[in-house]
Design a protein around this motif. Sequence first.
Motif, PDB file in Angstrom:
ATOM      1  N   ALA A  41       0.753  -1.126  -0.052  1.00  0.00           N
ATOM      2  CA  ALA A  41      -0.020  -0.008   0.088  1.00  0.00           C
ATOM      3  C   ALA A  41       0.915   1.280   0.197  1.00  0.00           C
ATOM      4  O   ALA A  41       0.572   2.227  -0.907  1.00  0.00           O
ATOM      5  CB  ALA A  41      -1.066  -0.098   1.158  1.00  0.00           C
ATOM      6  N   GLN A  62       1.027   4.089  -2.878  1.00  0.00           N
ATOM      7  CA  GLN A  62       0.553   5.462  -2.673  1.00  0.00           C
ATOM      8  C   GLN A  62       1.827   6.424  -3.133  1.00  0.00           C
ATOM      9  O   GLN A  62       1.564   7.423  -3.682  1.00  0.00           O
ATOM     10  CB  GLN A  62       0.251   5.764  -1.233  1.00  0.00           C
ATOM     11  CG  GLN A  62      -0.880   4.920  -0.553  1.00  0.00           C
ATOM     12  CD  GLN A  62      -2.299   5.445  -1.422  1.00  0.00           C
ATOM     13  OE1 GLN A  62      -2.447   6.565  -1.705  1.00  0.00           O
ATOM     14  NE2 GLN A  62      -3.023   4.427  -1.879  1.00  0.00           N
ATOM     15  N   ASN A  80       1.347   9.164  -6.135  1.00  0.00           N
ATOM     16  CA  ASN A  80       1.687  10.390  -5.693  1.00  0.00           C
ATOM     17  C   ASN A  80       2.612  10.996  -6.534  1.00  0.00           C
ATOM     18  O   ASN A  80       2.697  12.230  -6.956  1.00  0.00           O
ATOM     19  CB  ASN A  80       1.818  10.827  -4.347  1.00  0.00           C
ATOM     20  CG  ASN A  80       0.466  11.010  -3.727  1.00  0.00           C
ATOM     21  OD1 ASN A  80      -0.335  11.757  -3.486  1.00  0.00           O
ATOM     22  ND2 ASN A  80      -0.134   9.726  -3.047  1.00  0.00           N
ATOM     23  N   LEU A 132      -4.084  -0.540   4.915  1.00  0.00           N
ATOM     24  CA  LEU A 132      -4.270   0.604   3.873  1.00  0.00           C
ATOM     25  C   LEU A 132      -3.916   1.879   4.733  1.00  0.00           C
ATOM     26  O   LEU A 132      -3.210   2.888   4.243  1.00  0.00           O
ATOM     27  CB  LEU A 132      -5.432   0.498   3.325  1.00  0.00           C
ATOM     28  CG  LEU A 132      -6.018   1.828   2.369  1.00  0.00           C
ATOM     29  CD1 LEU A 132      -4.933   1.809   1.310  1.00  0.00           C
ATOM     30  CD2 LEU A 132      -7.654   1.692   1.883  1.00  0.00           C
ATOM     31  N   GLY A 133      -4.553   2.068   5.785  1.00  0.00           N
ATOM     32  CA  GLY A 133      -4.325   2.899   6.698  1.00  0.00           C
ATOM     33  C   GLY A 133      -2.836   3.210   7.209  1.00  0.00           C
ATOM     34  O   GLY A 133      -2.215   4.270   7.059  1.00  0.00           O
ATOM     35  N   ILE A 151      -1.059   4.155   3.849  1.00  0.00           N
ATOM     36  CA  ILE A 151      -1.259   5.749   3.495  1.00  0.00           C
ATOM     37  C   ILE A 151      -0.659   6.574   4.442  1.00  0.00           C
ATOM     38  O   ILE A 151       0.032   7.796   3.924  1.00  0.00           O
ATOM     39  CB  ILE A 151      -3.020   6.009   3.696  1.00  0.00           C
ATOM     40  CG1 ILE A 151      -3.763   5.254   2.670  1.00  0.00           C
ATOM     41  CG2 ILE A 151      -2.988   7.316   3.940  1.00  0.00           C
ATOM     42  CD1 ILE A 151      -5.159   5.334   2.566  1.00  0.00           C
ATOM     43  N   TRP A 171       2.104   9.266   2.970  1.00  0.00           N
ATOM     44  CA  TRP A 171       2.093  10.540   3.206  1.00  0.00           C
ATOM     45  C   TRP A 171       3.354  10.991   4.027  1.00  0.00           C
ATOM     46  O   TRP A 171       3.822  12.139   3.556  1.00  0.00           O
ATOM     47  CB  TRP A 171       1.012  10.834   4.303  1.00  0.00           C
ATOM     48  CG  TRP A 171       0.958  12.138   4.907  1.00  0.00           C
ATOM     49  CD1 TRP A 171       0.288  13.377   4.209  1.00  0.00           C
ATOM     50  CD2 TRP A 171       1.428  12.604   6.034  1.00  0.00           C
ATOM     51  NE1 TRP A 171       0.790  14.560   5.108  1.00  0.00           N
ATOM     52  CE2 TRP A 171       1.252  13.873   6.203  1.00  0.00           C
ATOM     53  CE3 TRP A 171       2.003  11.871   7.005  1.00  0.00           C
ATOM     54  CZ2 TRP A 171       1.588  14.643   7.283  1.00  0.00           C
ATOM     55  CZ3 TRP A 171       2.520  12.635   8.176  1.00  0.00           C
ATOM     56  CH2 TRP A 171       2.234  13.935   8.278  1.00  0.00           C
ATOM     57  N   PHE A 219       0.124  15.330  -1.068  1.00  0.00           N
ATOM     58  CA  PHE A 219      -0.363  13.971  -1.250  1.00  0.00           C
ATOM     59  C   PHE A 219      -1.770  13.785  -1.325  1.00  0.00           C
ATOM     60  O   PHE A 219      -2.639  14.583  -0.645  1.00  0.00           O
ATOM     61  CB  PHE A 219       0.086  13.245   0.186  1.00  0.00           C
ATOM     62  CG  PHE A 219      -0.373  11.823   0.342  1.00  0.00           C
ATOM     63  CD1 PHE A 219       0.463  11.085  -0.179  1.00  0.00           C
ATOM     64  CD2 PHE A 219      -1.487  11.554   1.045  1.00  0.00           C
ATOM     65  CE1 PHE A 219      -0.101   9.784   0.049  1.00  0.00           C
ATOM     66  CE2 PHE A 219      -1.980  10.239   1.283  1.00  0.00           C
ATOM     67  CZ  PHE A 219      -1.143   9.185   0.811  1.00  0.00           C
ATOM     68  N   THR A 220      -2.399  12.783  -2.036  1.00  0.00           N
ATOM     69  CA  THR A 220      -3.789  12.413  -2.297  1.00  0.00           C
ATOM     70  C   THR A 220      -3.749  10.930  -2.256  1.00  0.00           C
ATOM     71  O   THR A 220      -2.847  10.350  -2.635  1.00  0.00           O
ATOM     72  CB  THR A 220      -4.370  13.064  -3.259  1.00  0.00           C
ATOM     73  OG1 THR A 220      -3.732  12.457  -4.743  1.00  0.00           O
ATOM     74  CG2 THR A 220      -4.416  14.650  -3.454  1.00  0.00           C
ATOM     75  N   VAL A 221      -4.763  10.333  -1.594  1.00  0.00           N
ATOM     76  CA  VAL A 221      -4.915   8.882  -1.616  1.00  0.00           C
ATOM     77  C   VAL A 221      -5.156   8.352  -3.100  1.00  0.00           C
ATOM     78  O   VAL A 221      -5.950   8.997  -3.793  1.00  0.00           O
ATOM     79  CB  VAL A 221      -6.169   8.372  -0.667  1.00  0.00           C
ATOM     80  CG1 VAL A 221      -6.273   6.942  -0.929  1.00  0.00           C
ATOM     81  CG2 VAL A 221      -5.871   9.075   0.670  1.00  0.00           C
ATOM     82  N   TRP A 275      -7.090   5.984  -5.010  1.00  0.00           N
ATOM     83  CA  TRP A 275      -8.042   4.809  -4.491  1.00  0.00           C
ATOM     84  C   TRP A 275      -7.873   3.752  -5.375  1.00  0.00           C
ATOM     85  O   TRP A 275      -8.220   2.665  -4.821  1.00  0.00           O
ATOM     86  CB  TRP A 275      -9.464   5.748  -4.497  1.00  0.00           C
ATOM     87  CG  TRP A 275      -9.631   6.621  -3.739  1.00  0.00           C
ATOM     88  CD1 TRP A 275      -9.750   8.151  -3.626  1.00  0.00           C
ATOM     89  CD2 TRP A 275      -9.816   6.190  -2.154  1.00  0.00           C
ATOM     90  NE1 TRP A 275      -9.772   8.377  -2.514  1.00  0.00           N
ATOM     91  CE2 TRP A 275      -9.934   7.453  -1.410  1.00  0.00           C
ATOM     92  CE3 TRP A 275      -9.849   5.178  -1.414  1.00  0.00           C
ATOM     93  CZ2 TRP A 275     -10.127   7.454  -0.163  1.00  0.00           C
ATOM     94  CZ3 TRP A 275      -9.907   5.225  -0.034  1.00  0.00           C
ATOM     95  CH2 TRP A 275     -10.102   6.248   0.676  1.00  0.00           C
ATOM     96  N   ALA A 296      -5.659   1.708  -3.606  1.00  0.00           N
ATOM     97  CA  ALA A 296      -6.276   1.303  -2.070  1.00  0.00           C
ATOM     98  C   ALA A 296      -7.018   0.100  -2.325  1.00  0.00           C
ATOM     99  O   ALA A 296      -7.141  -0.764  -1.271  1.00  0.00           O
ATOM    100  CB  ALA A 296      -6.729   2.633  -1.405  1.00  0.00           C
TER     101      ALA A 296
END
Length: 842
Positions: free
Chosen positions: A496, A500, A504, A781-782, A785, A789, A800-802, A804, A807
């Motif tokens: 994950a 991410q 990004n 995932l948390g 992320i 980040w 930074f944006t998730v 998806w 994810a």
Amino acid sequence: MSLRLAARFARREMRGGLRGFRLFLACLALGVAAIAAVGSVRAAIEGGLQREGSALLGGAAELDFTYRFATENEQAWMADRATAVSEIVEFRSMAVVTQNGEDERALTQIKGVDAAYPLVGAMVLDPDMPLDQALAEKAGVSGAVMERALVDRLGLSVGDEFRLGTEAYRLSALIVREPDSAASGFALGPRTLLRRDALEGSGLLGPGTLYNSKYRLDLPPDTDLEATKKAAQAQFQNSGMRWTDARNGAPGVARFVERLSAFLVLVGLSGLAVGGVGVSAAVRAYLNGKTEVIATLRALGADRATIFQTYFLQIGLLSLLGVAIGVTLGAAAPLVLSPLIEARLPIPAAFALYPAPLAEAAIYGLLTALAFTLWPLARSEDVRAATLFRDAWQGARTLPAPKYLIVIAVIVALLVGLAGWFNGSWWLTLWTLGGIAVALLLLALAAGLIRWIARHASKLARGRPRLRWALAAISGPGEGAGAVVLSLGLGLSVLAAVGQIDGNLRNAISGNLPEVAPSYFFVDIQKDQMPGYTDRLENDPAVSRIDSAPMLRGVITEINGTPAREVAGNHWVVRGDRGVTYAAAPDPDATLTAGEWWDADYDGPPLISFATEEAEEIGLKLGDTLTINILGRDITGTIASFQEVDFSTAGIGFVLTMNPSALSGAPHTFISTVYAESEAETAILRDLAAAYPNITAIRVRDAIDRVSSVLAGLAAAVSYGALATLLTGFLVLIGAAAAGAEARTYETALLKTLGATRRKIAGSFVLRAAMLGLFAGTVALGAGILGGWAVSRFIMETDFTVIWPSALLIIAGGILATVMAGLGFAIRSLNARPAQVLRARE
């Protein structure tokens, strides 16, 4: 006496074979094998770079000058020490082909060589011919060779003509192999190679043009390279010369391989940590099965030390076996796959057995096994003789004795210390292992949380038997919720985080950047060309903005009279030459953070405005002096101000700006960025290239695509490492499912006896596996992320944006993995006959 007796007990217990330890061995071996394989490939590449250092560099040593050629005295010094010298010039320009009255242009990296090139190795061309023949002049037109990518881009065939600057050349052959290509590093355009003398009439090497001259030396076999390097540095002190020799013929490649492999080893450690969870679970399951044996030994007078030593010896021998299997696999895999790996590598590799990376992997494996097995082993001391008559194991304390906790903490500290020492980057080690530790902590808390939630939510699931059975199973000890969440979650967390970060970074480069980036970079604009250049663009309504600045390159050699490297270390600003400009007034978009700008007509001692962030990193302050070597001349200036410089927009940005009188007399060109509508880009390039053939245009979109392709390769390499972690996690899942098979069989028998159908029971099994996978995937995932980040914000310094899509794939992967592992062992439980199962429990 206790140890001898424990050894006898251990030997007798191990007569039963490896039953119950297959998962233990698989988890440990896979983790060690991944680290050993990465280390072996790294050692093979380093060995290849060392073995082929001269061929990669194109000689025993290289002296590199920026913006100028070596003087007669400098060339005489080289000739006195070398048996042969080859002069090379490298720069970027535009290759132009006229077809059907239209000009087609492409950026190319030009290399001009002399008759001595290459000193080491050989050019391989298509069609096959000697390089001298390919570059020879015919009918007044000099020959040249190109990489296939450029030939295809321009639609050329062998024998066709093209232009560089104002001169025409003939394509004689395609480059199949360039022996010293790795020494040139990253390039924005494919290669064009021709004679250095053939460039004289092209107008491409005018005063101030951005080029590098390189002098390759073929030295006598007994030459002391270190002594020669020191002599060269003394002779060419403050001349801007950079030295490279065959001991590290491609330093950029070597540094990249070292950093990437170090990171992959650390990712491999996450896989080993996941394997450690499986190892711990296997040891715990084994000791649970030995509870009656341990209680019997205690009843017969065995003390705690004897019990601990008995099982410590067994687990220790199995750990050695698992590490040995892993080291063997890690050493053999690169050798077996060496033909495939070598075919994908652009650099040589010397595949062999390298003891150092294998020893490193073995140390990691043994320490990890020790850390993860001490915890369950320590609990074996708590089994008492009374366990023969009641379940005293379940009432044992959760945490081991303090002495074991201290030992485990020391092992973890030693593991971190060795990781930092082995890979040579404490910063990378602490960031990576710190992230793994945080992920493990979050997953451990999450495992306890899901059991708590399941225990309290089961009361709310009345009327939904499948859901209630699933929640009851998750809240109990038999389903192994902790092992599932930890093992699967850590592998998914790494994947994950990679997804991410990669997403990004791609957004920052290819998504957000084009919105603020210029259409073109134009370089090598002569001063007398600036009025016509500016006039063409300012009168074009499709052009929204033009930024131009004088462009020189220099090397910061001293800071306050001290060698720059001693003050700034390996900071990128002092690592090689940097862009330098001059300006009478600050840029309107710039912000001065300290000090004051000089007057427009200032004509005193050189003054400097330096980039704020880089100054803080180096430790510079107002009033400090910097010595910059430009075109072989030292210029010492005083820092008068600091200004914010934004390098993230792909626009013009200089870390160092000086007052005009300090630099305006030096030969230089101008650099310019053009912001225009995409429909007008072709016309702008056509007009400017026709009017000023010496100007080089770099299309920002092409540069972005080139960087994006490199990033894709990096992300793929890290993802492979993360997949190894995930595979280990899947093995732990299988082990947890196998360990709970007996409990599920008993549960099935009870439910069937009470009237539950096989379909409902199977639905409950699927539901509990899916819920565990969903929870593990969500927590992973948390954590991913959070890690993404942190890296994007503090290391990459990007928004930074998730991402998806990535994810959702992580969550889906968690559900799929747990359902597959759970159902594989549930089928046998579903087919069991209740009478046989319940009778066996009597």
